[in-house]
Scaffold this motif. Sequence first.
Motif, mmCIF file in Angstrom:
data_model
loop_
_atom_site.group_PDB
_atom_site.id
_atom_site.type_symbol
_atom_site.label_atom_id
_atom_site.label_comp_id
_atom_site.label_asym_id
_atom_site.label_seq_id
_atom_site.Cartn_x
_atom_site.Cartn_y
_atom_site.Cartn_z
ATOM 1 N N LEU A 93 0.739 -1.255 0.123
ATOM 2 C CA LEU A 93 -0.035 -0.087 -0.010
ATOM 3 C C LEU A 93 0.857 1.186 -0.046
ATOM 4 C CD1 LEU A 93 -2.774 -1.263 2.427
ATOM 5 C CD2 LEU A 93 -3.012 -0.571 -0.037
ATOM 6 N N GLY A 94 2.267 0.943 -0.130
ATOM 7 C CA GLY A 94 3.141 2.127 -0.272
ATOM 8 C C GLY A 94 3.937 2.509 0.947
ATOM 9 N N ALA A 95 3.916 1.955 1.950
ATOM 10 C CA ALA A 95 5.112 1.941 2.776
ATOM 11 C C ALA A 95 6.598 1.973 2.551
ATOM 12 C CB ALA A 95 4.562 1.215 4.060
ATOM 13 N N ASP A 96 7.479 2.612 2.970
ATOM 14 C CA ASP A 96 8.679 2.663 2.672
ATOM 15 C C ASP A 96 9.644 1.471 3.540
ATOM 16 O OD1 ASP A 96 9.059 4.569 0.214
ATOM 17 O OD2 ASP A 96 7.727 5.652 1.849
ATOM 18 N N ASP A 97 9.140 1.781 4.922
ATOM 19 C CA ASP A 97 9.935 0.799 5.991
ATOM 20 C C ASP A 97 8.806 0.254 6.845
ATOM 21 O OD1 ASP A 97 12.019 -0.345 7.220
ATOM 22 O OD2 ASP A 97 13.067 1.586 7.676
ATOM 23 N N TYR A 98 9.322 -0.530 7.860
ATOM 24 C CA TYR A 98 8.504 -0.982 8.813
ATOM 25 C C TYR A 98 9.255 -1.542 9.961
ATOM 26 C CZ TYR A 98 4.499 -4.267 9.863
ATOM 27 O OH TYR A 98 3.072 -4.921 10.608
ATOM 28 N N LEU A 99 8.784 -0.978 11.136
ATOM 29 C CA LEU A 99 9.342 -1.542 12.499
ATOM 30 C C LEU A 99 8.421 -2.139 13.583
ATOM 31 C CD1 LEU A 99 12.310 -1.511 13.837
ATOM 32 C CD2 LEU A 99 11.813 1.001 14.639
ATOM 33 N N THR A 100 8.726 -2.896 13.979
ATOM 34 C CA THR A 100 7.737 -3.626 15.264
ATOM 35 C C THR A 100 7.916 -3.063 16.482
ATOM 36 O OG1 THR A 100 9.057 -5.635 15.376
ATOM 37 C CG2 THR A 100 7.275 -5.564 13.721
ATOM 38 N N LYS A 101 6.756 -2.951 17.219
ATOM 39 C CA LYS A 101 7.162 -2.605 18.774
ATOM 40 C C LYS A 101 7.308 -4.282 19.443
ATOM 41 C CE LYS A 101 3.644 1.087 18.062
ATOM 42 N NZ LYS A 101 2.408 1.622 18.605
ATOM 43 N N PRO A 102 7.892 -4.165 20.630
ATOM 44 C CA PRO A 102 8.844 -3.074 20.979
ATOM 45 C C PRO A 102 10.021 -2.820 20.297
ATOM 46 C CG PRO A 102 9.092 -5.159 22.217
ATOM 47 C CD PRO A 102 7.759 -5.417 21.504
ATOM 48 N N PHE A 103 10.640 -1.821 20.408
ATOM 49 C CA PHE A 103 11.776 -1.377 19.341
ATOM 50 C C PHE A 103 12.684 -0.864 20.295
ATOM 51 C CE2 PHE A 103 8.553 2.022 19.446
ATOM 52 C CZ PHE A 103 9.317 3.145 19.583
ATOM 53 N N SER A 104 13.916 -0.765 19.620
ATOM 54 C CA SER A 104 15.146 0.139 20.095
ATOM 55 C C SER A 104 15.070 1.387 19.743
ATOM 56 C CB SER A 104 16.502 -0.765 19.724
ATOM 57 O OG SER A 104 17.571 0.061 20.191
#
Length: 225
Positions: A93-104
């Motif tokens: 759908l157009g996202a450029d990056d993905y980061l999951t919680k919990p995160f640093s």
Amino acid sequence: MRVLLVEDETLLADTVRRGLSVEGITVDVAHDGTTGYHRATTAGYDVLVLDLMLPGRNGYEICRDLRTAGVWTPVLILTAKDGEYDQVDAFDLGADDYLTKPFSFPVLLAHLRALHRRGAPERPAVLTAGDLSLDPATRRVVRGATPLTLTPREFALLEFLLRHRDQVVAKPDILRAVWDPDVTTDPNVVEVYVRYLRLKIDLPFQRHALQTVRGAGYRLAADGG
């Protein structure tokens, strides 16, 4: 760097905002999807950070509608949803990056800096092959006088092929350009999406624009087939 953070968890949003501010980053916060979308389309940001599960309008919808509206600001999805298909949908759908919680926090900062360096792509010109045309700015695809409806991944594949029309492009090149290079993807997915694309741009019009070059890859005929 100016960042818009769309996050409904107020404590997390405030923590991220304060942490990024210490790094010299200006952060605006929206706690619902409707406000977030409005700000993303009316103010200039270097990066958008979106949660997926938001009140009013979810992150998937925001991403899709921003790209449809021609807003190309890099989007980082920041979410607790860590499923493979959640990520695939977001990228489609157009996202450029993905980061999951919990995160640093240092990792979040590194992702933001990388997106900022990459910047928003320029609004490109209409691409054509015979009577087949694709407008990356409006995301409109037309064969002759017939508008075509493509999924985001099909659109990205067609755009890549049009930019290399009459050239043979190999599967690895397509994977690097159309799929996330940091995510391991089965090369056979290229064949699947080439078939999907043919069903929309060729078969209904009795054309053969999208060609398989055995042992080498695929080629989109410049004359539109």
